[in-house]
Design an enzyme around this catalytic site. Structure first.
Site: not given
Ligand code: SAJ
Length: 443
Positions: A22, A218, A225, A272
């Site tokens: 991806y 990162k 979030r 993720c």
């Protein structure tokens, strides 16, 4: 170093991307489109075959065209033969998966294998870029010593090494690759300079930093979030108990200029967000005060909450979970993608099947069924169903014809709205028993 910089400017640099998934394939295709000679390595023969035929094995907006154009122009090719591709490369981008294991600890075996291949074969003055997400300290404590010992040369002199974390979300990969500011952290000034120069050929904005800071930054983004979504989910549970609507509460709270509460739902999926917070807290001593781990647990709990709401709603209709027929809308982990990695649908479907329900799934983007029966249309999914559970907020599910659906479902039909995309009042007026995440009612 000057030669590499010149080769980047002239687009005469040979770039090899390790891992054509991806992230890797879009990376390879975008650099090829910028004019470089790119070889994409993958272990799957079918991926290599598809790419070399000019098609994309991944369903990502714009990628098929991009791959096709660059394969035809001779700038992009895929291969299984990593040795040849690695010896030729002036620059290498490693983009392999870094999952977590059952104990939530990072599994760096794919990265280690890639480093071994690279360290044993790369030529002098190669630029090595890691774009896989890694736990803090990995670049300086693992990647750098490993490559230095295998290649018998020093980083930032004999070869160049930088961490350039990916910042792309499935569904928007190509756009975000180009438009999101890209962090570039080298292990030394030369590495930062060369890697930044390379990424500037594709990304609109590159921000230079050091390697250790880039690693944490990162992970901070995705963890932020995840924690925000966990707050939204916790708030949804509170609203259900207070008989108020979380959707309205969040809408109102977000009118404050410094408040931005995310959207509650059936839990957090994808490659993720469910994993990166664990990479961030790996090898840290936080004791009981671990907001990040707690947030992960809250988000994981939401799948159970969906099952509990289903049991509750069925009870209200005088039905039992065992032998009830449940239509699930969505197996993709988020809206409008075909990706089902760590999707909340998986534990929800397994849980319902375990309780004896008959589960049918419908997802027009994603083929995964997680062991449930596949329906080829919405009608087929809801026909004779007792309950309709919405798990993914695909655009096509946002304007359901509830009247038609009700006519197809069994008596006393239920809706479990995991994404709050159905208007509860319309549903109730039509005779549905409606339960939604965060939808508290006072009657
Ligand atoms: N979700 C919610 N509520 C929300 C937002 C998302 O429940 O308000 C759920 C989604 O439905 C999904 C999961 O969270 O199940 C993750 O979706 P996402 O859109 O937040 O993220 P990903 O995994 O597709 O991509 C993330 C992005 N990170 C951030 O937004 C900080 C993306 O920009 C990163 O590039 C990507 O991770 C990555 O590669 O790390």
């Amino acid at each position: 170093m000057e030669k590499l910089l010149k080769d980047i400017q002239n687009r005469s640099l040979y770039l090899t991307v390790l891992g054509s998934g991806y992230v890797g394939l879009p990376t390879a295709a975008l650099f090829a489109d910028a004019g470089f000679h790119v070889i994409a390595i993958d272990v799957k023969p079918e991926v290599v075959k598809t790419v070399n035929s000019g098609a994309s094995p991944i369903n990502e907006p714009g990628l098929h065209k991009l791959v096709s154009r660059n394969v035809q122009a001779g700038r992009l090719k895929a291969t299984l033969n990593s040795t040849e591709a690695l010896t030729q490369a002036d620059a290498l981008i490693i983009s392999v998966q870094t999952p977590i294991d059952q104990n939530k600890k990072p599994n760096l075996s794919f990265l280690t294998k890639a480093l071994e291949e690279v360290g044993n074969t790369m030529k002098e003055r190669t630029l090595v870029v890691i774009s896989s997400t890694v736990p803090p300290g990995t670049m300086l404590r693992k990647v750098k010593p490993k490559l230095e010992s295998l290649s018998d040369s020093k980083a930032d002199a004999g070869f160049y090494l930088a961490y350039v974390p990916k910042r792309i979300a499935p569904g928007k990969t190509l756009k975000e690759f180009v438009e999101s500011p890209r962090l570039v952290g080298g292990v030394g000034p030369n590495s930062t300079k060369i890697a930044a120069e390379l990424f500037r050929t594709v990304c609109k904005k590159v921000i230079e930093t050091d390697v250790a800071t880039a690693e944490v930054a990162k992970l901070a983004e995705n963890t932020f979030r995840d924690v925000n979504i966990a707050f939204a989910n916790q708030l949804a549970l509170i609203c259900e108990q207070h008989g108020v609507d979380a959707a309205e509460v969040i809408k109102l709270a977000n009118t404050h200029p410094r408040v931005n509460i995310h959207i509650p739902g059936p839990g957090v999926g994808g490659p993720c967000l469910p994993k990166d917070p664990y990479l961030l807290i790996h090898k840290t001593e936080l004791g009981e005060q671990n907001i990040i781990k707690t947030a992960r647990q809250v988000n994981d709990y939401m799948r159970k909450h969906i099952i509990d709401l289903t049991i509750q709603a069925l009870k209200k209709a005088g039905k039992k979970i065992r032998d009830s027929k449940i239509a699930i809308l969505g197996t993709a982990y988020k809206a409008n993608v075909d990706d089902s990695r760590l999707s909340p649908s998986e534990p929800i479907i397994h849980g319902l099947l375990h309780l004896g329900s008959k589960v049918t799934v419908y997802d027009l983007h994603c083929n995964e069924t997680f062991g449930a029966k596949k329906a080829n249309s919405l009608h087929e999914a809801v026909k004779s169903a007792d309950c309709l559970a919405i798990i993914t907020d695909h655009t096509e599910f946002k304007n359901l014809n509830l009247q038609e659906i009700k006519a197809l479902m069994n008596k006393k039909p239920l809706i479990i709205d995991g994404r709050r995309i159905v208007n509860p009042h319309n549903a109730k007026n039509l005779g549905f028993i409606y339960y939604g995440v965060g939808f508290g009612t006072r009657n």
